[in-house]
Design a protein around this motif. Structure first.
Motif, mmCIF file in Angstrom:
data_model
loop_
_atom_site.group_PDB
_atom_site.id
_atom_site.type_symbol
_atom_site.label_atom_id
_atom_site.label_comp_id
_atom_site.label_asym_id
_atom_site.label_seq_id
_atom_site.Cartn_x
_atom_site.Cartn_y
_atom_site.Cartn_z
ATOM 1 N N UNK B 25 -5.813 7.928 9.519
ATOM 2 C CA UNK B 25 -5.172 9.185 9.343
ATOM 3 C C UNK B 25 -3.669 9.039 9.683
ATOM 4 N N UNK B 26 -3.259 8.039 10.565
ATOM 5 C CA UNK B 26 -1.701 7.800 10.568
ATOM 6 C C UNK B 26 -1.088 7.063 9.495
ATOM 7 N N UNK B 27 -1.645 6.296 8.987
ATOM 8 C CA UNK B 27 -1.199 5.526 7.716
ATOM 9 C C UNK B 27 -1.252 6.586 6.700
ATOM 10 N N UNK B 28 -2.126 7.258 6.339
ATOM 11 C CA UNK B 28 -2.108 8.158 5.394
ATOM 12 C C UNK B 28 -1.233 9.186 5.506
ATOM 13 N N UNK B 29 -1.158 9.727 6.786
ATOM 14 C CA UNK B 29 -0.191 10.976 7.170
ATOM 15 C C UNK B 29 1.233 10.198 6.678
ATOM 16 N N UNK B 30 1.613 9.204 7.239
ATOM 17 C CA UNK B 30 3.143 8.515 6.894
ATOM 18 C C UNK B 30 3.436 8.623 5.413
ATOM 19 N N UNK B 31 2.231 8.028 4.847
ATOM 20 C CA UNK B 31 2.510 7.840 3.133
ATOM 21 C C UNK B 31 2.629 9.337 2.773
ATOM 22 N N UNK B 32 1.818 10.074 3.149
ATOM 23 C CA UNK B 32 1.809 11.655 2.471
ATOM 24 C C UNK B 32 3.264 12.075 2.932
ATOM 25 N N UNK B 33 3.579 12.026 4.207
ATOM 26 C CA UNK B 33 4.822 12.459 4.396
ATOM 27 C C UNK B 33 6.018 11.917 3.577
ATOM 28 N N UNK B 34 6.156 10.712 3.668
ATOM 29 C CA UNK B 34 7.188 10.104 2.833
ATOM 30 C C UNK B 34 6.959 10.602 1.280
ATOM 31 N N UNK B 35 5.825 10.729 0.967
ATOM 32 C CA UNK B 35 5.886 11.121 -0.576
ATOM 33 C C UNK B 35 6.404 12.465 -0.594
ATOM 34 N N UNK B 264 -5.808 0.112 3.018
ATOM 35 C CA UNK B 264 -6.295 -0.012 4.196
ATOM 36 C C UNK B 264 -6.558 1.368 4.946
ATOM 37 N N UNK B 265 -5.213 2.239 4.964
ATOM 38 C CA UNK B 265 -5.229 3.719 5.308
ATOM 39 C C UNK B 265 -6.358 4.514 4.772
ATOM 40 N N UNK B 266 -6.596 4.511 3.291
ATOM 41 C CA UNK B 266 -7.360 5.401 2.928
ATOM 42 C C UNK B 266 -8.802 4.955 3.062
ATOM 43 N N UNK B 267 -9.038 3.662 3.084
ATOM 44 C CA UNK B 267 -10.489 2.990 3.327
ATOM 45 C C UNK B 267 -10.903 3.234 4.592
ATOM 46 N N UNK B 268 -9.967 3.146 5.677
ATOM 47 C CA UNK B 268 -10.247 3.431 7.075
ATOM 48 C C UNK B 268 -10.660 4.883 7.160
ATOM 49 N N UNK B 269 -9.729 5.823 6.677
ATOM 50 C CA UNK B 269 -10.019 7.034 6.661
ATOM 51 C C UNK B 269 -11.251 7.603 5.947
ATOM 52 N N UNK B 270 -11.777 6.846 4.807
ATOM 53 C CA UNK B 270 -12.867 7.375 4.125
ATOM 54 C C UNK B 270 -14.344 6.981 4.966
#
Ligand SMILES: Nc1ncnc2c1ncn2[C@@H]1O[C@H](COP(=O)(O)OP(=O)(O)OP(=O)(O)O)[C@@H](O)[C@H]1O
Ligand code: SF4
Ligand SMILES: [Mg+2]
Lengths: 326, 285
Positions: B25-35, B264-270
């Motif tokens: 959730x954190x990794x994906x959150x950071x990626x989405x935020x940066x995007x 990793x981020x999306x896989x963990x989340x999924x």
């Protein structure tokens, strides 16, 4: 003006299989009057579900209607359009299934499902929800408004079956079909549900076609009973008459094994020695012959007709003919 | 509608309770935020060249150094993330929507239609993605839209097949028979009763699919079949880094690390989503 609601008239239904046509129903004839409760008893495989799915016209793709009519309020359902059938289902004819754990959508709340089932009604959403809550109350679910927001898995089996009954009665149908609605429940729950069903029937005045393995339940609930064996009606009549003055050896065996007390239950029908005939390859003569201890020579060659012995009492057995002739 | 919000809230809480899920959730959150906020985050214009300061290592001026044209790698990584999501999200959601529709039709409709749709799915799947991409690029030229189209077209069969299998199982389930017995039309059965039972599984599949799609976009860009050159993309970064590996290792890091992290981020989340959604479905059945 008759008060007949449903007439099953010489209905014969086959299933096409690799082994040839399986004659699942043969020459079934009986009526259900308005506001009457009719029970159907018979062993597993005798064609009860086939009969129900034929009435609703929701049969398996390999089903062939060979003969006969199913008239509902005088109209032959086997000739009705698909559209007309859809309009009847859930409105004039409703059904409660055997397994309450399987009959609700797991991902929708009970409220959403009860709203959805009222899709024909033009009422506002609030009115529909109020109606749903009222129906839940009527089947004895406490605190119905709150429970509408819950999912099926949050209810016990007995509660779910009550919900199924509430949903089936919502449209105030003329005919309620109950396919072994209490078989999956334990005995105390069964008694409660049956009593509730009796009350509701008095309130809604719908006719009920009640399918059961349990003679005790039939004796308690029904006005009339139809006994089926291997795809045919072997006896039908008023409950009291059938229980006290049965005219068919099969019915008598059933009653001997399950004396008809609702509280003493035989979960499965008693086993009677002998084999049920192969429906795809029926022998001549009486279908019960292999298991009948009173069989005579005639039984092996001629099929006994379903005769009226008395007003409203029919049976298909040669023994009655001896009686008639002598 | 507040009902479905609380449902969603429950799922998010469930994911956050699981350590891997929280990490995802954190990794994906950071990626989405940066995007989303890339424009404000980047210290330099990601396509502005500065020949004087080319091929530099990390410094306070250029966090991840610069490339052969003096472009700031960090800025290109951030902007590349935006490109990656611009490809991945429409492609995955488009594929999911189309796959879901076709799959449900295949599963519920007549046998001939099912056979036809399965043939269609199998045909698409039998093309190697790169060959298919080459053909499409040859036809309509490389661009962001081309990548979206290629990725979407190649993943429709996956969603379609899962939706079909789910529909076939549901179709014979007793509650659907109960709905039919109560007079529900086909549209009602598919839309009201089946869809909510299928969508959860497909959403999990989509979350797990996003890293594949990001890697695919990077791969296509690496091969020069993806987004056109000045546009920053992780794959393009990796490609430049690969050819310049002797001069500076930082381009490969800049292109590779985000791909690994996103995967990793999306896989963990999924996976965590699947664990939260699935037992719930099982319990409800
Ligand atoms: N689609 C089908 N194709 C072939 N044979 C079938 C099909 N459906 C049912 N049968 C057969 O038809 C006969 C009657 O089945 P039916 O399901 O109507 O019995 P039932 O009285 O409802 O039994 P139960 O008490 O077990 O529910 C059985 O012999 C069954 O095996
Ligand atoms: S007709 Fe003969 S075999 Fe059949 S039930 Fe009567 S006595 Fe038994
Ligand atoms: Mg049955």
């Amino acid at each position: 003006m008759t008060d007949t609601l449903l007439e099953i008239d010489h209905l014969s239904v086959d299933y096409e299989t690799g082994r040839g046509d399986l004659k699942a129903l043969r020459d079934i004839t009986f009526d259900v009057n308005k506001g009457e409760i009719v029970g159907i008893v018979g062993e597993s495989g005798c064609g009860k579900s086939t009969l129900i799915s034929s009435i609703l016209r929701l049969t398996a793709p390999n089903t062939r209607f060979r003969e006969g009519e199913i008239r509902f309020k005088g109209q032959d359902l086997l000739q009705a359009s698909e559209r007309h059938m859809r309009d009847l289902r859930g409105a004039d004819i409703s059904i409660v299934f055997q397994d309450p754990m399987q009959t609700h959508n797991p991902v929708l709340t009970i409220g959403q499902q009860m709203l959805d089932i009222q899709h024909r009604s033009k009422q506002s959403k609030a009115d529909k929800l109020a109606h749903a809550a009222k129906m839940l109350g009527a089947v004895g679910i406490p605190d119905p408004e709150a429970r509408l927001k819950q999912y099926p898995h949050e209810f016990s089996g007995g509660m779910r079956q009550r919900i199924a009954i509430a949903m089936a009665l919502m449209s105030e149908p003329d005919l309620l079909i109950a396919d072994e609605p209490t078989t999956a429940l334990d005995a105390t729950l069964e008694v409660q549900i049956i009593e509730r069903l009796q009350e509701l029937q008095r309130e809604f005045h719908c006719a009920i076609l009640f399918i059961s393995h349990h003679l005790g339940v039939i004796a308690e609930l029904c006005d009339r009973v139809v006994v089926m064996y291997a795809g045919a009606v072997v006896e039908s009549g008023e409950v009291r008459e059938i229980f006290h003055n049965s005219k068919h050896p099969y019915t008598r065996r059933l009653i001997e094994c399950d004396p008809g007390h609702i509280k003493e239950r035989a979960r499965v029908l008693p086993t009677i020695p002998g084999e049920v005939p192969d429906l795809a390859n029926l022998p001549g003569g009486c279908i019960f012959r292999d298991r009948c201890d009173q069989a005579m020579a005639r039984c092996a060659t001629e099929v006994p007709p379903l005769d009226q012995l008395k007003e409203g009492h029919h049976a298909a057995c040669w023994l009655n003919h001896e009686e008639v002739t002598t | 509608m507040e009902k479905s919000h609380s449902e969603l809230g429950q799922i998010i809480v469930g994911v956050a309770r699981d350590p891997l899920g929280l990490m995802g959730l954190i990794i994906v959150g950071v990626i989405v935020f940066c995007a989303i906020f890339a424009y404000w985050i980047v210290p330099y214009d990601p396509i502005a060249m500065d020949i004087k300061s080319r091929l530099q290592g990390p410094s306070s001026a250029h966090l991840l150094g610069t490339d052969q044209l003096g472009r700031d790698t960090f800025s290109r990584v951030i902007a590349g993330g935006q490109v990656a999501l611009k490809v991945a999200l429409p492609a995955v959601f488009g594929a999911m929507a189309i796959g879901l529709t076709l799959g449900m039709i295949a599963g519920y409709g007549p046998k001939w239609l099912d056979n036809l749709l399965m043939l269609f799915f199998d045909t698409i799947r039998s093309f190697p993605t790169v060959m298919f991409a080459l053909a499409v690029v040859a036809l309509i030229g490389p661009s962001l839209q081309t990548v979206v189209f290629v990725v979407m077209a190649t993943s429709i069969p996956t969603y379609g097949r899962v939706a079909r299998t789910q529909t076939l199982t549901l179709r014979n389930s007793e509650f659907i028979l109960a709905e039919r017995s109560m007079g529900a039309s086909m549209a009602r059965i598919l839309g009201v009763h089946m869809l909510p039972n299928i969508i959860g599984v497909l959403a999990v599949l989509a979350a797990m699919d996003i890293p594949t799609v990001i890697a695919l976009e990077a791969g296509l860009s690496f091969l020069g079949l993806g987004v056109k050159p000045p546009t920053p993309s992780w794959g393009a970064l990796l490609k430049d880094g690969y050819s310049l590996i002797r001069q500076t290792p930082w381009l490969v890091v800049g292109g590779g690390l985000p791909i690994i992290l996103a995967t990793l981020g999306f896989t963990f989340l999924g996976e965590s989503l699947r664990d939260v959604v699935d037992p719930k479905l099982r319990k409800q059945r």
